[in-house]
Scaffold this motif. Structure first.
Motif, PDB file in Angstrom:
ATOM      1  N   TYR A   1       3.965   1.479  -1.024  1.00  0.00           N
ATOM      2  CA  TYR A   1       4.685   1.544  -2.286  1.00  0.00           C
ATOM      3  C   TYR A   1       3.810   2.126  -3.388  1.00  0.00           C
ATOM      4  CZ  TYR A   1       7.336   0.210  -6.363  1.00  0.00           C
ATOM      5  OH  TYR A   1       8.024   0.241  -7.552  1.00  0.00           O
ATOM      6  N   MET A   2       2.579   1.674  -3.499  1.00  0.00           N
ATOM      7  CA  MET A   2       1.689   2.173  -4.544  1.00  0.00           C
ATOM      8  C   MET A   2       1.353   3.649  -4.329  1.00  0.00           C
ATOM      9  SD  MET A   2       1.570  -0.241  -6.586  1.00  0.00           S
ATOM     10  CE  MET A   2       0.347   0.241  -7.762  1.00  0.00           C
ATOM     11  N   GLU A   3       1.202   4.079  -3.073  1.00  0.00           N
ATOM     12  CA  GLU A   3       0.961   5.498  -2.800  1.00  0.00           C
ATOM     13  C   GLU A   3       2.158   6.343  -3.229  1.00  0.00           C
ATOM     14  OE1 GLU A   3      -0.088   6.017   1.266  1.00  0.00           O
ATOM     15  OE2 GLU A   3      -1.973   4.903   1.053  1.00  0.00           O
ATOM     16  N   GLN A   4       3.376   5.848  -2.969  1.00  0.00           N
ATOM     17  CA  GLN A   4       4.577   6.572  -3.393  1.00  0.00           C
ATOM     18  C   GLN A   4       4.661   6.649  -4.914  1.00  0.00           C
ATOM     19  OE1 GLN A   4       7.741   4.457  -1.491  1.00  0.00           O
ATOM     20  NE2 GLN A   4       7.393   5.412   0.506  1.00  0.00           N
ATOM     21  N   GLU A   5       4.315   5.587  -5.592  1.00  0.00           N
ATOM     22  CA  GLU A   5       4.344   5.584  -7.058  1.00  0.00           C
ATOM     23  C   GLU A   5       3.316   6.562  -7.625  1.00  0.00           C
ATOM     24  OE1 GLU A   5       6.351   4.019  -9.356  1.00  0.00           O
ATOM     25  OE2 GLU A   5       7.559   3.681  -7.561  1.00  0.00           O
ATOM     26  N   GLN A   6       2.152   6.631  -7.012  1.00  0.00           N
ATOM     27  CA  GLN A   6       1.127   7.562  -7.486  1.00  0.00           C
ATOM     28  C   GLN A   6       1.567   9.001  -7.273  1.00  0.00           C
ATOM     29  OE1 GLN A   6      -2.469   6.402  -5.529  1.00  0.00           O
ATOM     30  NE2 GLN A   6      -2.964   4.840  -7.065  1.00  0.00           N
ATOM     31  N   ARG A   7       2.220   9.286  -6.169  1.00  0.00           N
ATOM     32  CA  ARG A   7       2.713  10.636  -5.918  1.00  0.00           C
ATOM     33  C   ARG A   7       3.779  11.036  -6.925  1.00  0.00           C
ATOM     34  NH1 ARG A   7       3.431   9.481   0.086  1.00  0.00           N
ATOM     35  NH2 ARG A   7       1.286   9.535   0.795  1.00  0.00           N
ATOM     36  N   LYS A   8       4.647  10.099  -7.302  1.00  0.00           N
ATOM     37  CA  LYS A   8       5.687  10.398  -8.286  1.00  0.00           C
ATOM     38  C   LYS A   8       5.081  10.756  -9.637  1.00  0.00           C
ATOM     39  CE  LYS A   8       9.214   7.241  -6.539  1.00  0.00           C
ATOM     40  NZ  LYS A   8       9.963   6.010  -6.850  1.00  0.00           N
ATOM     41  N   ARG A   9       4.020  10.095 -10.010  1.00  0.00           N
ATOM     42  CA  ARG A   9       3.410  10.322 -11.326  1.00  0.00           C
ATOM     43  C   ARG A   9       2.627  11.613 -11.377  1.00  0.00           C
ATOM     44  NH1 ARG A   9       1.582   4.099 -11.884  1.00  0.00           N
ATOM     45  NH2 ARG A   9       3.653   3.293 -12.274  1.00  0.00           N
ATOM     46  N   MET A  10       2.164  12.115 -10.229  1.00  0.00           N
ATOM     47  CA  MET A  10       1.389  13.359 -10.228  1.00  0.00           C
ATOM     48  C   MET A  10       2.279  14.563 -10.508  1.00  0.00           C
ATOM     49  SD  MET A  10      -1.261  13.038  -7.115  1.00  0.00           S
ATOM     50  CE  MET A  10      -2.477  11.762  -7.031  1.00  0.00           C
TER      51      MET A  10
ATOM     52  N   HIS B   1       0.834  -1.210   0.000  1.00  0.00           N
ATOM     53  CA  HIS B   1       0.000   0.000   0.000  1.00  0.00           C
ATOM     54  C   HIS B   1       0.867   1.258   0.000  1.00  0.00           C
ATOM     55  CE1 HIS B   1      -3.530  -2.457   0.533  1.00  0.00           C
ATOM     56  NE2 HIS B   1      -2.959  -3.052   1.575  1.00  0.00           N
TER      57      HIS B   1
END
Length: 133
Positions: free
Chosen positions: A123-132, A121
């Motif tokens: 990890y996926m939140e960190q990945e979503q923040r990077k893409r924003m 969870h």
């Protein structure tokens, strides 16, 4: 009946005294080459087998099939595509394409990377923040 001894048994000291020592082994090693002739053959075995497979596929099915096979291997070997960072990487698809999944060697048991588990969870939140951004 015993065999007659003409002279007493003598141990040859120059042959046996350096057995197992590094200096004795260095003296016996060939000086012209730094490695055994089969070492280079063993190092390039997989490359030669792969080239042989591609040549055979080109002759049998044409160059398009061989190029498709090379591109499929390149896509399966790409670390950024189709892999979630919190899961350990197995390279199962690449090994199935190259035929390495049917072999068992020394690196299969001792070359295993330690399994590190991440919280999926976070990890996926960190990945979503990077893409924003």
């Amino acid at each position: 009946m015993t065999l007659p001894l003409n002279k007493p048994f003598e141990v040859s000291g120059h042959q046996e005294k350096d057995y197992g020592s590094e200096m004795g082994m260095m003296r016996r090693a060939p000086t012209a080459t730094s490695s055994h002739p089969l070492e280079e053959s063993e190092r390039t075995y997989r490359q030669r087998q792969e080239q042989h497979r591609l040549d055979s596929a080109t002759r049998a099915f044409g160059i398009g099939f061989a190029l498709h096979f090379k591109h499929e291997r390149a896509a399966a070997g790409c670390h950024q595509i189709g892999h979630l960072g919190f899961m350990p990487r197995s390279n199962a698809h690449l090994q199935a394409l190259t035929g390495r999944d049917l072999e068992l060697d020394f690196t299969d048991t001792l070359g295993v990377q330690p399994e590190v588990t991440y919280n999926p969870h976070l990890y996926m939140e960190q990945e979503q923040r990077k893409r924003m951004f």
